[in-house]
Design a protein around this motif. Structure first.
Motif, mmCIF file in Angstrom:
data_model
loop_
_atom_site.group_PDB
_atom_site.id
_atom_site.type_symbol
_atom_site.label_atom_id
_atom_site.label_comp_id
_atom_site.label_asym_id
_atom_site.label_seq_id
_atom_site.Cartn_x
_atom_site.Cartn_y
_atom_site.Cartn_z
ATOM 1 N N ILE A 491 2.608 3.589 -14.970
ATOM 2 C CA ILE A 491 3.258 3.374 -13.678
ATOM 3 C C ILE A 491 4.009 2.046 -13.741
ATOM 4 C CG2 ILE A 491 2.870 2.947 -11.216
ATOM 5 C CD1 ILE A 491 0.459 4.776 -11.347
ATOM 6 N N ARG A 492 5.299 2.080 -13.458
ATOM 7 C CA ARG A 492 6.118 0.875 -13.600
ATOM 8 C C ARG A 492 6.111 -0.002 -12.344
ATOM 9 N NH1 ARG A 492 10.337 -0.541 -17.382
ATOM 10 N NH2 ARG A 492 10.832 -2.711 -16.895
ATOM 11 N N HIS A 493 6.026 0.622 -11.165
ATOM 12 C CA HIS A 493 6.219 -0.129 -9.931
ATOM 13 C C HIS A 493 4.961 -0.100 -9.060
ATOM 14 C CE1 HIS A 493 10.461 -0.633 -10.822
ATOM 15 N NE2 HIS A 493 10.510 0.657 -11.109
ATOM 16 N N LEU A 494 4.692 -1.232 -8.425
ATOM 17 C CA LEU A 494 3.541 -1.367 -7.542
ATOM 18 C C LEU A 494 4.005 -1.913 -6.203
ATOM 19 C CD1 LEU A 494 2.682 -2.490 -10.605
ATOM 20 C CD2 LEU A 494 0.431 -2.618 -9.533
ATOM 21 N N LEU A 495 3.256 -1.552 -5.147
ATOM 22 C CA LEU A 495 3.469 -2.102 -3.824
ATOM 23 C C LEU A 495 2.135 -2.667 -3.341
ATOM 24 C CD1 LEU A 495 5.483 -0.609 -0.892
ATOM 25 C CD2 LEU A 495 3.203 -1.502 -0.481
ATOM 26 N N VAL A 496 2.065 -4.002 -3.247
ATOM 27 C CA VAL A 496 0.855 -4.646 -2.748
ATOM 28 C C VAL A 496 1.040 -4.892 -1.260
ATOM 29 C CG1 VAL A 496 -0.708 -6.606 -2.950
ATOM 30 C CG2 VAL A 496 0.477 -5.744 -4.982
ATOM 31 N N PRO A 497 0.197 -4.309 -0.396
ATOM 32 C CA PRO A 497 0.377 -4.466 1.055
ATOM 33 C C PRO A 497 0.395 -5.922 1.483
ATOM 34 C CG PRO A 497 -1.219 -2.748 0.573
ATOM 35 C CD PRO A 497 -0.935 -3.441 -0.720
ATOM 36 N N TRP A 498 0.978 -6.166 2.638
ATOM 37 C CA TRP A 498 1.133 -7.535 3.151
ATOM 38 C C TRP A 498 -0.206 -8.255 3.281
ATOM 39 C CZ3 TRP A 498 -1.183 -8.725 7.828
ATOM 40 C CH2 TRP A 498 -1.626 -7.625 8.571
ATOM 41 N N SER A 499 -1.290 -7.506 3.526
ATOM 42 C CA SER A 499 -2.632 -8.104 3.571
ATOM 43 C C SER A 499 -3.603 -7.122 2.933
ATOM 44 C CB SER A 499 -3.042 -8.415 5.015
ATOM 45 O OG SER A 499 -4.327 -9.018 5.055
ATOM 46 N N PRO A 500 -3.650 -7.065 1.600
ATOM 47 C CA PRO A 500 -4.447 -6.025 0.935
ATOM 48 C C PRO A 500 -5.933 -6.115 1.221
ATOM 49 C CG PRO A 500 -3.673 -7.677 -0.636
ATOM 50 C CD PRO A 500 -2.958 -7.941 0.646
ATOM 51 N N GLY A 501 -6.441 -7.337 1.461
ATOM 52 C CA GLY A 501 -7.869 -7.482 1.708
ATOM 53 C C GLY A 501 -8.316 -6.972 3.053
ATOM 54 N N THR A 502 -7.366 -6.745 3.974
ATOM 55 C CA THR A 502 -7.717 -6.238 5.311
ATOM 56 C C THR A 502 -6.977 -4.934 5.620
ATOM 57 O OG1 THR A 502 -5.990 -7.585 6.355
ATOM 58 C CG2 THR A 502 -8.182 -8.559 6.176
ATOM 59 N N LEU A 503 -6.565 -4.216 4.577
ATOM 60 C CA LEU A 503 -5.756 -3.015 4.811
ATOM 61 C C LEU A 503 -6.528 -1.931 5.553
ATOM 62 C CD1 LEU A 503 -2.948 -1.740 4.293
ATOM 63 C CD2 LEU A 503 -3.985 -0.594 2.328
ATOM 64 N N CYS A 504 -7.828 -1.819 5.307
ATOM 65 C CA CYS A 504 -8.609 -0.802 6.018
ATOM 66 C C CYS A 504 -8.614 -1.075 7.520
ATOM 67 C CB CYS A 504 -10.033 -0.744 5.476
ATOM 68 S SG CYS A 504 -10.152 -0.054 3.804
ATOM 69 N N ALA A 505 -8.661 -2.353 7.904
ATOM 70 C CA ALA A 505 -8.582 -2.697 9.325
ATOM 71 C C ALA A 505 -7.201 -2.349 9.877
ATOM 72 C CB ALA A 505 -8.879 -4.180 9.527
#
Length: 709
Positions: A491-505
């Motif tokens: 996989i060449r491309h990744l998207l890390v969410p703006w706040s990965p540690g609180t993404l479930c919230a």
């Protein structure tokens, strides 16, 4: 199919002050909270330690803390939703109500026999699965209805009530009733449940047919026992949470996330009588709410960024949970497993694929390096946390390799101890015949290989080419390991969410209302007519709309209904899910055409003209939540500070920056450590990163050193 929001649910009065929404995720170690302005102009996150004894107290502490910190009044909050692992942990720890099981005479071993499948097909001595209802708490009830609906043996009501009294006198705290063929002919089971609730007011009594009327006695029995085991504690938790939040001034609707990736009203479950079907269904439907919310949040963010095909990677302290998303549609399963128990109610299809950050590194008897499944847990935790841990963990490996910044980890609230991490790795390094850095890097490589080995078959079974997907890592450890896993998968491309540690919230905050219903059919197309299809689906639709009217659907006013069915070729034993278009009246011909296309896509075989066996019909109601697109700060053109990391056995110069300082469109190259209070991103040599307008990080994994383009 669309319907307006019912007028019986008035919108709460709003002041002129800006409106806010709150999402919460209750984990085993931390309780995460996201506070968002309704227009997306402000997003704030926070973490507080969870409280296993009083989980609602941690939620209230997180909510009141973030409101005070950002000077938001409780009256400004228009929406609250949260996911939790309370019910899941109750089941895994078997700490709920002691549950008695009442079954048709002749079937006392229903749970022990199960599906007669070994836990490990090549280990004849593997321990069998242990039922949630102990064999001594099972009672046989004289009754039997045949599959055609005729009564073979009337229900013995006297024996039923005597069996219940015997179980309760022995210490049983809840009852589950599972009679043969009750999914199709529930008369005896309904009567038994009514008698038991009348005789023992306040007692949790779960009837399998009223919870999930699907064939498969073992799975249906498991649903009933799970509900009875969890319902009382869940009601206490939700009641405590609601009371505490109301005391703090939150008057907005309260919601809880469901295993199917949707949300439901907390008030809906609390308003029902204790032991009612509504509460019991809530107990089962929220078992996997935490992981489901994470996938929902990942899909919502990825779709807003123009990404429809993705692989999610939720990496916490003990495991990595992954979902494969195609076309922006959350994947669902009706064949999930929850520890030792099958779960046939629809749930987001999430697979556990490897070790988490707290997983312990060790050598087996052959000297082979392993990572997990044993975890250091929250206490004492990894050695680098300085809480007394001495075993080398994956997080310690990150510290030794320089993938975490000790000065900024967790926003400075947790001080990492690199010396303790190195000391923990010293014995392992000696046994491996290498230095500490080499041992730590080997542990990271083993963890990557474990995830790769379990993800590749999942992708292959779905016919998904990983090169066409975007990897979306989140959780506290996911962004550290993500580029290595992406390279291994191609996989060449990744998207890390703006706040990965609180993404479930965040996922809890933005997910839709969703409700699933099922009805048995059990007829072949040679006997099934259009009228039967329409009648069953109409009844399911009416029940779904009744459920919707009981929800606090202020922000979910666009309703859609999806009809689908479980269909197989006559004489076969495994069904395929078949979806029918929402417009027009359903017909047997349309169902046959849809199945033929689905069968051809799954098996490459033309099944046109064959007789079909329709086992059950289903309906799914979804009510879309009002959109919330995050917009974060603009960042600055910061210069990375000097840092050092280990790559391929060598210490190499690197940089380190704060994620909040990354301006949209400005690219940085690895090796680089990007720190934030909730999670850290590590970019090895050859990878580069930039932030988008929503604060997500877009990563090009590049190629690993030494590999040709």
């Amino acid at each position: 199919m669309n319907t307006p929001r019912p007028s019986a649910e008035p919108a709460p009065a709003r002041s002129a002050a800006p409106a806010y929404r709150i999402g919460v995720d209750v984990g085993g170690t931390f309780t995460d909270v996201v506070l968002a302005a309704a227009d997306g102009s402000a997003l704030h996150t926070a973490k507080v330690p969870s409280d296993a004894a009083q989980p609602a107290a941690a939620v209230v502490r997180a909510v009141t803390g973030i409101l005070e910190r950002h000077q938001v009044a409780a009256e400004q909050v228009e929406y609250f939703a949260h996911g939790q692992t309370f019910a899941l942990n109750t089941v895994l720890q078997r700490s709920g109500a002691r549950t008695g099981l009442l079954v048709t005479a002749g079937f006392p071993d229903l749970l022990e026999i199960g599906r007669l499948r070994l836990r490990d097909p090549i280990d004849f001595f593997a321990d069998p699965r242990r039922p949630l209802a102990d064999r001594r708490d099972v009672r046989e009830i004289p009754e039997r209805i045949r599959i055609d609906g005729s009564v073979d043996r009337p229900l013995d009501e006297t024996a039923l009530l005597a069996a219940a009294r015997d179980l309760l006198a022995d210490g049983v705290e809840a009852l589950a009733v599972v009679f043969l063929h009750a999914h199709a002919h529930p008369g005896h089971e309904q009567r038994a449940v009514a008698l038991l609730r009348q005789a023992h007011p306040g007692l949790i009594v779960a009837g399998s047919a009223e919870l999930w009327p699907e064939e498969k006695e073992y799975e249906r029995a498991t649903v009933a026992v799970l509900a009875a085991h969890v319902a009382g504690l869940l009601r206490g938790y939700l009641g405590d949470l609601s009371h505490r939040l109301r005391e703090q001034g939150l008057s907005c609707p309260l919601h809880i996330t469901k295993s199917n990736g949707g949300v439901m009203s907390v008030q809906g479950a609390l308003a029902a009588d204790e032991g009612s079907a509504a509460l019991l269904r809530a107990a089962v439907e929220t078992l996997l709410s935490g992981p489901a919310a994470g996938v929902a949040g990942a899909v919502r963010l990825a779709t807003a960024a123009g990404v429809d095909d993705l692989v999610t990677m939720d990496m916490g302290g003990t495991s990595v949970d992954s979902a494969i998303v195609e076309g922006g549609r959350i994947p669902y399963s009706t064949d999930a497993e929850l520890g030792d128990f099958p779960l046939i109610t629809p749930s987001v299809e999430v697979s556990s694929i490897g070790a988490g950050g707290g997983s312990v590194a060790w050598l087996d008897a052959s000297g082979v390096l392993k990572v997990g499944p044993r975890s250091a847990g929250a206490h004492p935790g990894p050695a680098c946390y300085g809480q007394g841990g001495t075993e080398a963990t994956l997080t310690d490996a990150y510290v030794v390799c320089g993938y975490l910044d000790p000065d900024t980890f967790a926003g400075g609230t947790v001080r990492l101890d690199p010396a303790a991490a190195r000391a923990a790795f010293a014995p392992l390094a000696r046994r491996l015949g290498t230095d500490v850095e080499g041992a730590a890097e080997a542990v990271v490589d083993v963890a990557t290989a474990m995830m790769h080995a379990q993800l590749v078959p999942l992708l292959a079974r779905r016919g998904v080419d990983p090169a066409g997907c975007r990897l979306v890592p989140y959780g506290g450890a996911g962004p550290v390991q993500a580029v290595a896993l992406a390279r291994a998968l191609g996989i060449r491309h990744l998207l890390v969410p703006w706040s990965p540690g609180t993404l479930c919230a965040f996922g809890a905050l933005v997910t839709d209302l969703r409700h699933d219903l099922v009805a048995p059919v059990g007829q072949t197309t040679g006997h099934l007519d259009d009228e039967r299809l329409r009648t069953v689906w109409k009844d399911l639709e009416e029940r779904a709309r009744l459920w919707y009217r009981d929800q606090s659907a202020v922000l979910h006013d666009q309703v859609a209904l999806t009809r689908w069915a479980d269909v197989q070729l006559a004489g076969q034993s495994f069904t395929l899910p078949v979806t029918l278009p929402g417009d027009g009246q359903p017909t047997v011909a349309a169902l046959s055409e849809a199945f033929t296309a689905r069968y051809r896509a799954a098996y490459g075989v033309d099944a046109s003209g064959r007789e079909l066996d329709v086992r059950s019909l289903r309906i799914t109601l979804t009510a879309r939540s009002r959109p919330l697109t995050p917009r974060t700060g603009s960042g600055t053109e910061v210069r990375p500070r000097p840092h050092t990391v280990t790559e391929h056995g060598h210490r190499v110069p690197a940089g380190r920056v704060e994620r909040a300082d990354l301006a949209p469109g400005v690219r940085f190259k690895g090796p680089l450590v990007v720190s934030a209070p909730d999670a850290t991103v590590f970019l090895p040599t050859g990878a580069c990163v930039e932030a988008d307008a929503m604060g997500n990080l877009l990563i090009d994994a590049g190629r690993a050193r030494g590999k040709a383009d």
